[in-house]
Scaffold this motif. Structure first.
Motif, PDB file in Angstrom:
ATOM      1  N   TYR A 197      20.796  50.980  39.303  1.00 13.33           N
ATOM      2  CA  TYR A 197      20.837  49.610  38.779  1.00 13.33           C
ATOM      3  C   TYR A 197      19.416  49.062  38.620  1.00 13.33           C
ATOM      4  CZ  TYR A 197      25.898  48.795  39.181  1.00 13.33           C
ATOM      5  OH  TYR A 197      27.251  48.818  39.001  1.00 13.33           O
ATOM      6  N   HIS A 198      18.579  49.302  39.597  1.00 16.04           N
ATOM      7  CA  HIS A 198      17.198  48.813  39.553  1.00 16.04           C
ATOM      8  C   HIS A 198      16.427  49.462  38.392  1.00 16.04           C
ATOM      9  CE1 HIS A 198      13.329  47.373  40.935  1.00 16.04           C
ATOM     10  NE2 HIS A 198      12.866  48.603  40.841  1.00 16.04           N
ATOM     11  N   ILE A 199      16.544  50.779  38.242  1.00 14.68           N
ATOM     12  CA  ILE A 199      15.843  51.498  37.176  1.00 14.68           C
ATOM     13  C   ILE A 199      16.268  50.981  35.799  1.00 14.68           C
ATOM     14  CG2 ILE A 199      15.686  53.756  36.016  1.00 14.68           C
ATOM     15  CD1 ILE A 199      15.684  54.996  38.885  1.00 14.68           C
ATOM     16  N   LYS A 200      17.564  50.755  35.632  1.00 13.95           N
ATOM     17  CA  LYS A 200      18.076  50.258  34.337  1.00 13.95           C
ATOM     18  C   LYS A 200      17.796  48.769  34.119  1.00 13.95           C
ATOM     19  CE  LYS A 200      21.922  51.183  32.293  1.00 13.95           C
ATOM     20  NZ  LYS A 200      21.830  51.871  31.020  1.00 13.95           N
ATOM     21  N   GLN A 201      17.384  48.092  35.178  1.00 19.62           N
ATOM     22  CA  GLN A 201      17.216  46.643  35.137  1.00 19.62           C
ATOM     23  C   GLN A 201      18.536  45.984  34.747  1.00 19.62           C
ATOM     24  OE1 GLN A 201      13.704  45.605  32.802  1.00 19.62           O
ATOM     25  NE2 GLN A 201      12.710  47.503  33.454  1.00 19.62           N
ATOM     26  N   ARG A 202      19.581  46.460  35.394  1.00 19.85           N
ATOM     27  CA  ARG A 202      20.939  46.035  35.077  1.00 19.85           C
ATOM     28  C   ARG A 202      21.532  45.234  36.228  1.00 19.85           C
ATOM     29  NH1 ARG A 202      25.372  49.810  32.246  1.00 19.85           N
ATOM     30  NH2 ARG A 202      27.138  48.398  32.359  1.00 19.85           N
ATOM     31  N   ASP A 203      22.245  44.189  35.897  1.00 23.86           N
ATOM     32  CA  ASP A 203      22.945  43.379  36.892  1.00 23.86           C
ATOM     33  C   ASP A 203      23.994  44.249  37.573  1.00 23.86           C
ATOM     34  OD1 ASP A 203      24.420  41.519  38.313  1.00 23.86           O
ATOM     35  OD2 ASP A 203      24.866  40.251  36.584  1.00 23.86           O
ATOM     36  N   SER A 226      18.622  48.218  30.372  1.00 25.15           N
ATOM     37  CA  SER A 226      19.755  47.379  30.003  1.00 25.15           C
ATOM     38  C   SER A 226      19.433  46.503  28.794  1.00 25.15           C
ATOM     39  CB  SER A 226      20.152  46.505  31.191  1.00 25.15           C
ATOM     40  OG  SER A 226      21.387  45.904  30.960  1.00 25.15           O
ATOM     41  N   GLY A 227      20.340  46.530  27.813  1.00 30.10           N
ATOM     42  CA  GLY A 227      20.174  45.740  26.603  1.00 30.10           C
ATOM     43  C   GLY A 227      19.534  46.487  25.453  1.00 30.10           C
ATOM     44  N   LEU A 228      18.914  47.629  25.726  1.00 33.58           N
ATOM     45  CA  LEU A 228      18.307  48.439  24.672  1.00 33.58           C
ATOM     46  C   LEU A 228      19.280  49.542  24.262  1.00 33.58           C
ATOM     47  CD1 LEU A 228      14.646  48.718  26.028  1.00 33.58           C
ATOM     48  CD2 LEU A 228      15.550  47.165  24.291  1.00 33.58           C
ATOM     49  N   PRO A 229      19.087  50.157  23.084  1.00 30.95           N
ATOM     50  CA  PRO A 229      20.010  51.207  22.643  1.00 30.95           C
ATOM     51  C   PRO A 229      19.999  52.419  23.584  1.00 30.95           C
ATOM     52  CG  PRO A 229      18.582  50.494  20.838  1.00 30.95           C
ATOM     53  CD  PRO A 229      18.063  49.862  22.084  1.00 30.95           C
ATOM     54  N   PRO A 230      21.151  53.069  23.760  1.00 29.17           N
ATOM     55  CA  PRO A 230      21.193  54.273  24.598  1.00 29.17           C
ATOM     56  C   PRO A 230      20.419  55.422  23.944  1.00 29.17           C
ATOM     57  CG  PRO A 230      23.295  53.931  23.513  1.00 29.17           C
ATOM     58  CD  PRO A 230      22.447  52.741  23.187  1.00 29.17           C
ATOM     59  N   ALA A 231      19.901  56.319  24.764  1.00 24.75           N
ATOM     60  CA  ALA A 231      19.163  57.484  24.270  1.00 24.75           C
ATOM     61  C   ALA A 231      20.149  58.555  23.824  1.00 24.75           C
ATOM     62  CB  ALA A 231      18.247  58.025  25.367  1.00 24.75           C
ATOM     63  N   GLN A 232      20.254  58.741  22.514  1.00 23.71           N
ATOM     64  CA  GLN A 232      21.146  59.774  21.999  1.00 23.71           C
ATOM     65  C   GLN A 232      20.611  61.167  22.295  1.00 23.71           C
ATOM     66  OE1 GLN A 232      22.601  59.258  17.985  1.00 23.71           O
ATOM     67  NE2 GLN A 232      22.277  57.051  18.103  1.00 23.71           N
ATOM     68  N   ASN A 233      19.292  61.298  22.273  1.00 25.43           N
ATOM     69  CA  ASN A 233      18.618  62.577  22.521  1.00 25.43           C
ATOM     70  C   ASN A 233      17.465  62.335  23.484  1.00 25.43           C
ATOM     71  OD1 ASN A 233      19.918  64.466  20.404  1.00 25.43           O
ATOM     72  ND2 ASN A 233      19.384  62.639  19.224  1.00 25.43           N
ATOM     73  N   TYR A 234      16.954  63.413  24.049  1.00 27.53           N
ATOM     74  CA  TYR A 234      15.856  63.305  25.005  1.00 27.53           C
ATOM     75  C   TYR A 234      14.668  62.532  24.426  1.00 27.53           C
ATOM     76  CZ  TYR A 234      12.009  64.524  28.046  1.00 27.53           C
ATOM     77  OH  TYR A 234      10.910  64.451  28.870  1.00 27.53           O
ATOM     78  N   CYS A 235      14.340  62.779  23.169  1.00 28.64           N
ATOM     79  CA  CYS A 235      13.183  62.132  22.542  1.00 28.64           C
ATOM     80  C   CYS A 235      13.349  60.613  22.437  1.00 28.64           C
ATOM     81  CB  CYS A 235      12.893  62.737  21.171  1.00 28.64           C
ATOM     82  SG  CYS A 235      14.229  62.523  19.985  1.00 28.64           S
ATOM     83  N   ASP A 236      14.559  60.106  22.604  1.00 26.26           N
ATOM     84  CA  ASP A 236      14.830  58.664  22.521  1.00 26.26           C
ATOM     85  C   ASP A 236      14.644  57.940  23.855  1.00 26.26           C
ATOM     86  OD1 ASP A 236      15.678  59.058  19.842  1.00 26.26           O
ATOM     87  OD2 ASP A 236      17.711  59.532  20.540  1.00 26.26           O
ATOM     88  N   ILE A 237      14.418  58.681  24.933  1.00 23.71           N
ATOM     89  CA  ILE A 237      14.332  58.070  26.268  1.00 23.71           C
ATOM     90  C   ILE A 237      13.007  57.331  26.426  1.00 23.71           C
ATOM     91  CG2 ILE A 237      14.306  58.493  28.757  1.00 23.71           C
ATOM     92  CD1 ILE A 237      16.057  60.980  28.208  1.00 23.71           C
ATOM     93  N   ASP A 238      13.096  56.100  26.878  1.00 25.12           N
ATOM     94  CA  ASP A 238      11.920  55.282  27.141  1.00 25.12           C
ATOM     95  C   ASP A 238      11.078  55.975  28.222  1.00 25.12           C
ATOM     96  OD1 ASP A 238      10.221  53.257  28.355  1.00 25.12           O
ATOM     97  OD2 ASP A 238      11.487  51.734  27.404  1.00 25.12           O
ATOM     98  N   PRO A 239       9.794  56.202  27.968  1.00 26.77           N
ATOM     99  CA  PRO A 239       8.938  56.874  28.951  1.00 26.77           C
ATOM    100  C   PRO A 239       8.926  56.190  30.320  1.00 26.77           C
ATOM    101  CG  PRO A 239       7.787  56.652  26.856  1.00 26.77           C
ATOM    102  CD  PRO A 239       9.067  55.884  26.737  1.00 26.77           C
ATOM    103  N   ARG A 240       9.167  54.893  30.346  1.00 26.16           N
ATOM    104  CA  ARG A 240       9.218  54.183  31.642  1.00 26.16           C
ATOM    105  C   ARG A 240      10.340  54.735  32.510  1.00 26.16           C
ATOM    106  NH1 ARG A 240       9.628  48.165  29.461  1.00 26.16           N
ATOM    107  NH2 ARG A 240      10.908  49.319  27.980  1.00 26.16           N
ATOM    108  N   LEU A 241      11.467  55.111  31.896  1.00 19.15           N
ATOM    109  CA  LEU A 241      12.576  55.677  32.667  1.00 19.15           C
ATOM    110  C   LEU A 241      12.203  57.042  33.236  1.00 19.15           C
ATOM    111  CD1 LEU A 241      15.699  54.814  30.477  1.00 19.15           C
ATOM    112  CD2 LEU A 241      14.884  53.659  32.525  1.00 19.15           C
ATOM    113  N   ILE A 242      11.540  57.843  32.424  1.00 19.50           N
ATOM    114  CA  ILE A 242      11.140  59.180  32.865  1.00 19.50           C
ATOM    115  C   ILE A 242      10.257  59.072  34.103  1.00 19.50           C
ATOM    116  CG2 ILE A 242       9.812  61.242  32.226  1.00 19.50           C
ATOM    117  CD1 ILE A 242      10.876  60.743  29.317  1.00 19.50           C
TER     118      ILE A 242
END
Length: 182
Positions: free
Chosen positions: A34-40, A131-147
């Motif tokens: 939850y914290h990583i996603k910044q999700r309620d 949270s609130g941003l589009p889901p990563a359909q592929n690895y290249c779509d993942i926000d580097p902050r999450l990695i």
């Protein structure tokens, strides 16, 4: 597996979009997701399992219509389907909704199915996005902050570039009420 067993958080490809995952029975790991996603934490997270038997470990009583829907997805190979079911048990308290329900999906995709099978527990499977941003359909779509925030990133399907969509979601209540959420 060791990262999951130690309460770590991973990024991994699923039967839908890339996911952020952890041991669904470890409340501290779930709170970290939850914290990583910044999700309620009032918003539910989905869990993946590898089999009918494992699904039954996390729900007091699976309604007959759930088995019919699960079989239909298996038989037709249609869009993956997540079921929101009453009577959640044996899961991290922060995963269980206030009404006692849990969102579960039996994955048919080879990598995530094998991961669930080898781990022998349900895995959290929430889309790999803030949270609130589009889901990563592929690895290249993942926000580097999450990695940077997770403990491990799976290697499977990193080179893939094709469209993926979230699962369908159907809410099945013990009283027989059926609600299509997505």
């Amino acid at each position: 597996m060791e990262v999951l067993r130690q309460g770590g958080v991973i990024l991994y490809p699923t039967d839908t979009v890339w996911g952020i995952g952890c041991d669904a029975t470890n409340d501290e790991a779930v709170r970290r997701v939850y914290h990583i996603k910044q999700r309620d934490d009032s918003k539910a997270l989905i869990c993946l399992v590898d089999s009918d038997a494992r699904l039954q470990r996390y729900v007091r009583q699976v309604p007959d219509v759930a088995w019919q829907l699960i079989d239909s997805v298996k038989d037709t190979g249609s869009r993956p389907l997540t079921l929101v079911l009453d009577g959640a048990v044996n899961l991290a308290p922060s995963l269980i909704a206030d009404d006692g329900s849990i969102a579960l999906r039996i994955t048919q995709e080879p990598f995530s199915r094998e991961l669930c099978y080898r781990f022998q527990k349900a895995l959290v499977s929430t889309s790999a996005n803030i949270s609130g941003l589009p889901p990563a359909q592929n690895y290249c779509d993942i926000d580097p902050r999450l990695i940077d925030l997770v403990d491990y990133v799976c290697f499977s399907r990193r080179q893939e570039h094709k469209p993926h969509a979230p699962s369908g979601i159907i809410r099945l209540r013990q009283d027989g009420e059926v609600t299509i959420i997505r």
